[in-house]
Design an enzyme around this catalytic site. Structure first.
Site, PDB file in Angstrom:
ATOM      1  N   GLY A  37       4.572  -2.418 -15.165  1.00 55.48           N
ATOM      2  CA  GLY A  37       5.541  -2.339 -16.259  1.00 55.48           C
ATOM      3  C   GLY A  37       5.265  -1.178 -17.311  1.00 55.48           C
ATOM      4  N   GLU A  92       0.874  -2.789 -23.124  1.00 55.40           N
ATOM      5  CA  GLU A  92       1.617  -3.783 -22.141  1.00 55.40           C
ATOM      6  C   GLU A  92       3.265  -3.456 -22.482  1.00 55.40           C
ATOM      7  OE1 GLU A  92       2.372  -5.750 -20.072  1.00 55.40           O
ATOM      8  OE2 GLU A  92       2.172  -7.819 -20.765  1.00 55.40           O
ATOM      9  N   ASP A  93       3.959  -3.690 -21.490  1.00 53.72           N
ATOM     10  CA  ASP A  93       5.494  -3.129 -21.765  1.00 53.72           C
ATOM     11  C   ASP A  93       6.153  -4.059 -22.470  1.00 53.72           C
ATOM     12  OD1 ASP A  93       5.149  -5.327 -19.757  1.00 53.72           O
ATOM     13  OD2 ASP A  93       6.656  -4.477 -18.315  1.00 53.72           O
ATOM     14  N   ASP A  96       6.088 -11.613 -23.753  1.00 57.32           N
ATOM     15  CA  ASP A  96       7.224 -12.786 -23.836  1.00 57.32           C
ATOM     16  C   ASP A  96       6.574 -14.253 -24.056  1.00 57.32           C
ATOM     17  OD1 ASP A  96       9.294 -14.367 -23.289  1.00 57.32           O
ATOM     18  OD2 ASP A  96       9.361 -13.980 -20.927  1.00 57.32           O
ATOM     19  N   LYS A 124       8.773 -10.115 -27.823  1.00 57.56           N
ATOM     20  CA  LYS A 124      10.101 -11.120 -28.249  1.00 57.56           C
ATOM     21  C   LYS A 124       9.720 -12.102 -29.323  1.00 57.56           C
ATOM     22  CE  LYS A 124      12.144 -10.920 -23.506  1.00 57.56           C
ATOM     23  NZ  LYS A 124      12.262 -11.615 -22.269  1.00 57.56           N
ATOM     24  N   PHE A 144      16.607 -10.799 -20.794  1.00 52.44           N
ATOM     25  CA  PHE A 144      15.911 -10.278 -19.876  1.00 52.44           C
ATOM     26  C   PHE A 144      16.258  -8.599 -20.020  1.00 52.44           C
ATOM     27  CE2 PHE A 144      14.061  -9.249 -15.989  1.00 52.44           C
ATOM     28  CZ  PHE A 144      12.709  -9.947 -15.916  1.00 52.44           C
ATOM     29  N   ASP A 151      11.266  -4.179 -14.938  1.00 59.41           N
ATOM     30  CA  ASP A 151      12.043  -4.419 -13.958  1.00 59.41           C
ATOM     31  C   ASP A 151      12.585  -5.861 -13.585  1.00 59.41           C
ATOM     32  OD1 ASP A 151       9.481  -6.084 -13.329  1.00 59.41           O
ATOM     33  OD2 ASP A 151      10.258  -6.365 -11.282  1.00 59.41           O
ATOM     34  N   ARG A 157      13.302  -0.198 -12.917  1.00 58.91           N
ATOM     35  CA  ARG A 157      12.234   0.404 -13.597  1.00 58.91           C
ATOM     36  C   ARG A 157      12.635   1.731 -14.208  1.00 58.91           C
ATOM     37  NH1 ARG A 157       7.747  -3.120 -13.311  1.00 58.91           N
ATOM     38  NH2 ARG A 157       7.612  -4.036 -11.325  1.00 58.91           N
TER      39      ARG A 157
HETATM   40  P1  IMP Z   1       4.179 -12.971 -20.838  1.00 57.17           P
HETATM   41  O1  IMP Z   1       2.971 -13.304 -19.770  1.00 57.17           O
HETATM   42  O2  IMP Z   1       5.324 -14.226 -20.660  1.00 57.17           O
HETATM   43  O3  IMP Z   1       4.137 -12.548 -22.161  1.00 57.17           O
HETATM   44  O4  IMP Z   1       4.911 -11.831 -19.802  1.00 57.17           O
HETATM   45  C1  IMP Z   1       4.708 -10.625 -19.728  1.00 57.17           C
HETATM   46  C2  IMP Z   1       5.138  -9.859 -18.722  1.00 57.17           C
HETATM   47  O5  IMP Z   1       6.513 -10.252 -18.206  1.00 57.17           O
HETATM   48  C3  IMP Z   1       5.465  -8.534 -18.937  1.00 57.17           C
HETATM   49  O6  IMP Z   1       4.474  -7.683 -18.650  1.00 57.17           O
HETATM   50  C4  IMP Z   1       6.685  -8.290 -17.895  1.00 57.17           C
HETATM   51  O7  IMP Z   1       6.134  -7.619 -16.953  1.00 57.17           O
HETATM   52  C5  IMP Z   1       7.323  -9.552 -17.703  1.00 57.17           C
HETATM   53  N1  IMP Z   1       8.500  -9.613 -18.748  1.00 57.17           N
HETATM   54  C6  IMP Z   1       8.647 -10.308 -19.816  1.00 57.17           C
HETATM   55  N2  IMP Z   1       9.934 -10.438 -20.301  1.00 57.17           N
HETATM   56  C7  IMP Z   1      10.561  -9.472 -19.559  1.00 57.17           C
HETATM   57  C8  IMP Z   1      11.755  -8.764 -19.626  1.00 57.17           C
HETATM   58  O8  IMP Z   1      12.791  -9.044 -20.606  1.00 57.17           O
HETATM   59  N3  IMP Z   1      12.154  -7.827 -18.697  1.00 57.17           N
HETATM   60  C9  IMP Z   1      11.339  -7.567 -17.839  1.00 57.17           C
HETATM   61  N4  IMP Z   1      10.109  -8.315 -17.459  1.00 57.17           N
HETATM   62  C10 IMP Z   1       9.618  -8.929 -18.512  1.00 57.17           C
HETATM   63 MG    MG Z   2       4.313  -6.533 -16.799  1.00 60.46          MG
END
Ligand code: IMP
Ligand code: MG
Length: 165
Positions: A37, A92-93, A96, A124, A144, A151, A157
């Site tokens: 990402g 990090e992209d 969440d 977020k 999302f 993606d 992407r």
């Molecule tokens: P976390 O571990 O839940 O914080 O999620 C992190 C990863 O989930 C990110 O690096 C993204 O690859 C993916 N992700 C979380 N939210 C989104 C979204 O809204 N769109 C796309 N990818 C997401």
């Molecule tokens: Mg990611």
């Protein structure tokens, strides 16, 4: 459209300036991008950081093809560049649930970096994070998001802007 190409470019330039100011001549900067990402964000960001640096990548996976985090974070690729003694920026992209960061940060601290900071394009603001990112591009809506590296099932992407699925 959630964030336009121009909004993203403007913010990335500001973040690169802040990062440039944060490090001194003694810092050996290692910018670690979380694949896949972060690849576009990282490419735009590092080209505007005015400090010598190295780039490497980590591959972690938590989503599969779903829009909800599975809660499991697997490390599929680990950087060759040594973290020890380096000033590491983990890019990090989007943050969440925070699972990915909460898992990776202690793992990287265990390798003896001089410092470790998180730089996230999107946040977020729902996660309970052990370490808050030092640099955040934008607070993200609870939707999302796709584009600019993000993606849905490996699609979207390449979009130059960020949109809601
Ligand atoms: P976390 O571990 O839940 O914080 O999620 C992190 C990863 O989930 C990110 O690096 C993204 O690859 C993916 N992700 C979380 N939210 C989104 C979204 O809204 N769109 C796309 N990818 C997401
Ligand atoms: Mg990611």
């Amino acid at each position: 459209m959630v964030f336009t190409r121009e909004e993203i470019q403007g913010r990335v330039t500001e973040m690169a300036e802040e990062i440039t100011e944060a490090y001194g001549p003694d810092d050996q900067l290692l910018v670690l991008g979380l694949l896949k990402g972060s690849f576009i964000f990282l490419a735009d960001l590092v080209r505007q950081i005015q400090h010598p640096l190295q780039v490497d990548f980590l591959v972690a996976s938590s989503y599969g093809n779903d829009t909800k985090s599975s809660g499991h974070v697997n490390l599929l690729y680990d950087p060759e560049a040594s973290v020890e003694g380096r000033s590491v920026i983990l890019v990090e992209d989007i943050i969440d649930s925070g699972n990915t960061m909460n898992r990776l940060v202690p793992l990287l601290w265990g390798r003896g970096p001089k410092s470790l900071e998180i730089c996230a394009l999107l946040h977020k603001r729902v996660a309970s994070l052990d370490t808050e990112p030092r640099w955040v591009g934008f607070d993200a809506p609870l939707e999302f998001l796709v584009g600019y590296g993000l993606d849905y099932g490996e699609e979207f992407r390449h979009l130059p802007f960020i949109g809601s699925l």
